[in-house]
Design a protein around this motif. Structure first.
Motif, short mmCIF file in Angstrom:
data_model
loop_
_atom_site.label_atom_id
_atom_site.label_comp_id
_atom_site.label_asym_id
_atom_site.label_seq_id
_atom_site.Cartn_x
_atom_site.Cartn_y
_atom_site.Cartn_z
N ILE A 198 0.84 -1.21 0.00
CA ILE A 198 0.00 0.00 0.00
C ILE A 198 0.87 1.25 0.00
N LEU A 199 1.93 1.26 0.80
CA LEU A 199 2.84 2.42 0.82
C LEU A 199 3.53 2.61 -0.53
N ALA A 200 3.93 1.51 -1.15
CA ALA A 200 4.58 1.61 -2.47
C ALA A 200 3.61 2.17 -3.51
N LEU A 201 2.37 1.71 -3.48
CA LEU A 201 1.37 2.24 -4.42
C LEU A 201 1.08 3.71 -4.15
N ALA A 202 0.96 4.08 -2.87
CA ALA A 202 0.70 5.48 -2.53
C ALA A 202 1.85 6.36 -3.00
N PHE A 203 3.07 5.90 -2.83
CA PHE A 203 4.23 6.66 -3.29
C PHE A 203 4.21 6.81 -4.81
N ALA A 204 3.91 5.72 -5.50
CA ALA A 204 3.86 5.77 -6.97
C ALA A 204 2.79 6.75 -7.45
N ILE A 205 1.65 6.74 -6.80
CA ILE A 205 0.57 7.67 -7.17
C ILE A 205 0.97 9.10 -6.87
N ALA A 206 1.65 9.31 -5.74
CA ALA A 206 2.04 10.65 -5.33
C ALA A 206 3.06 11.27 -6.28
N ILE A 207 3.99 10.47 -6.81
CA ILE A 207 5.03 11.06 -7.66
C ILE A 207 4.63 11.11 -9.13
N THR A 208 3.56 10.48 -9.51
CA THR A 208 3.15 10.47 -10.92
C THR A 208 2.95 11.88 -11.48
N PRO A 209 2.22 12.80 -10.80
CA PRO A 209 2.07 14.14 -11.36
C PRO A 209 3.41 14.85 -11.51
N ALA A 210 4.31 14.66 -10.55
CA ALA A 210 5.61 15.32 -10.64
C ALA A 210 6.39 14.83 -11.85
N LEU A 211 6.32 13.54 -12.10
CA LEU A 211 7.03 12.99 -13.24
C LEU A 211 6.38 13.40 -14.56
N SER A 212 5.07 13.56 -14.56
CA SER A 212 4.40 13.92 -15.81
C SER A 212 4.68 15.37 -16.20
N VAL A 213 5.08 16.21 -15.23
CA VAL A 213 5.40 17.61 -15.53
C VAL A 213 6.78 17.72 -16.16
N VAL A 214 7.64 16.78 -15.87
CA VAL A 214 8.98 16.81 -16.45
C VAL A 214 8.85 16.76 -17.97
N GLY A 215 9.45 17.70 -18.63
CA GLY A 215 9.40 17.74 -20.07
C GLY A 215 8.15 18.41 -20.64
N TRP A 216 7.38 19.10 -19.78
CA TRP A 216 6.15 19.76 -20.26
C TRP A 216 6.48 20.74 -21.36
N ASP A 217 7.52 21.55 -21.18
CA ASP A 217 7.88 22.54 -22.19
C ASP A 217 8.17 21.89 -23.53
N GLU A 218 8.88 20.78 -23.49
CA GLU A 218 9.24 20.11 -24.74
C GLU A 218 8.01 19.58 -25.46
N ARG A 219 7.01 19.15 -24.69
CA ARG A 219 5.82 18.58 -25.31
C ARG A 219 4.81 19.64 -25.74
N HIS A 220 4.69 20.72 -24.99
CA HIS A 220 3.60 21.65 -25.22
C HIS A 220 4.01 23.06 -25.63
N MET A 221 5.23 23.44 -25.40
CA MET A 221 5.63 24.79 -25.75
C MET A 221 6.13 24.81 -27.19
N PRO A 222 5.60 25.71 -27.98
CA PRO A 222 6.02 25.76 -29.39
C PRO A 222 7.39 26.41 -29.52
N ASP A 223 7.94 26.30 -30.69
CA ASP A 223 9.17 27.03 -31.01
C ASP A 223 8.76 28.49 -31.23
N LEU A 224 9.13 29.35 -30.28
CA LEU A 224 8.67 30.73 -30.33
C LEU A 224 9.17 31.48 -31.56
N ARG A 225 10.31 31.07 -32.09
CA ARG A 225 10.80 31.71 -33.32
C ARG A 225 9.83 31.48 -34.47
N VAL A 226 9.27 30.28 -34.52
CA VAL A 226 8.30 29.94 -35.57
C VAL A 226 7.02 30.76 -35.37
#
Length: 135
Positions: free
Chosen positions: A17-45
């Motif tokens: 249960i603790l392992a699952l709770a930890f995995a659930i807790a860190i999932t949002p933090a890990l999903s934010v990593v690389g947000w700019d690369e996925r969603h931010m456009p090339d501003l020069r374009v």
């Protein structure tokens, strides 16, 4: 011996249960990593698209001071030609508000250039930080 086996099973269940709770807790933090690369456009374009029409950048920002939108047909077409990532960035993250995007869309419609709806991000009960409103 049954007591120790039951206690060991309870400890294993608790660890699971603790392992699952930890995995659930860190999932949002890990999903934010690389947000700019996925969603931010090339501003020069994005800005290259806007600057295809002479003076369009100024035409977009001038209403924030003058409180009156006056865009050229070419500028409206340049905004229309922007990618959805560029429009999303400009009217949500780039300092302009979705409401301002709607006003630009309305003005351009009077010139015969139709733009897709502005992208909206829900900010409950407050103006999002860093956004410039119009009107």
């Amino acid at each position: 011996m049954g007591y120790f086996k039951q206690q060991q099973q309870q400890q294993q269940t608790l660890l699971l249960i603790l392992a699952l709770a930890f995995a659930i807790a860190i999932t949002p933090a890990l999903s934010v990593v690389g947000w700019d690369e996925r969603h931010m456009p090339d501003l020069r374009v994005c800005w290259a698209q806007i600057n295809k029409a002479d003076g369009c950048e100024h035409e977009i920002y001038a209403p924030l001071v003058k409180k009156k939108i006056k865009l050229s047909y070419a500028c409206c077409e340049a905004v229309q030609g922007m990618s959805s990532k560029c429009k999303n960035w400009m009217f949500n993250h780039g300092g302009l508000s979705p409401e301002f995007g709607d006003q630009i869309k309305g003005y351009c419609a009077t010139l015969g250039v139709t733009l897709p709806p502005s992208y909206r991000i829900y900010y409950p009960d407050k103006t999002p930080p860093g956004h410039i409103g119009y009107g």
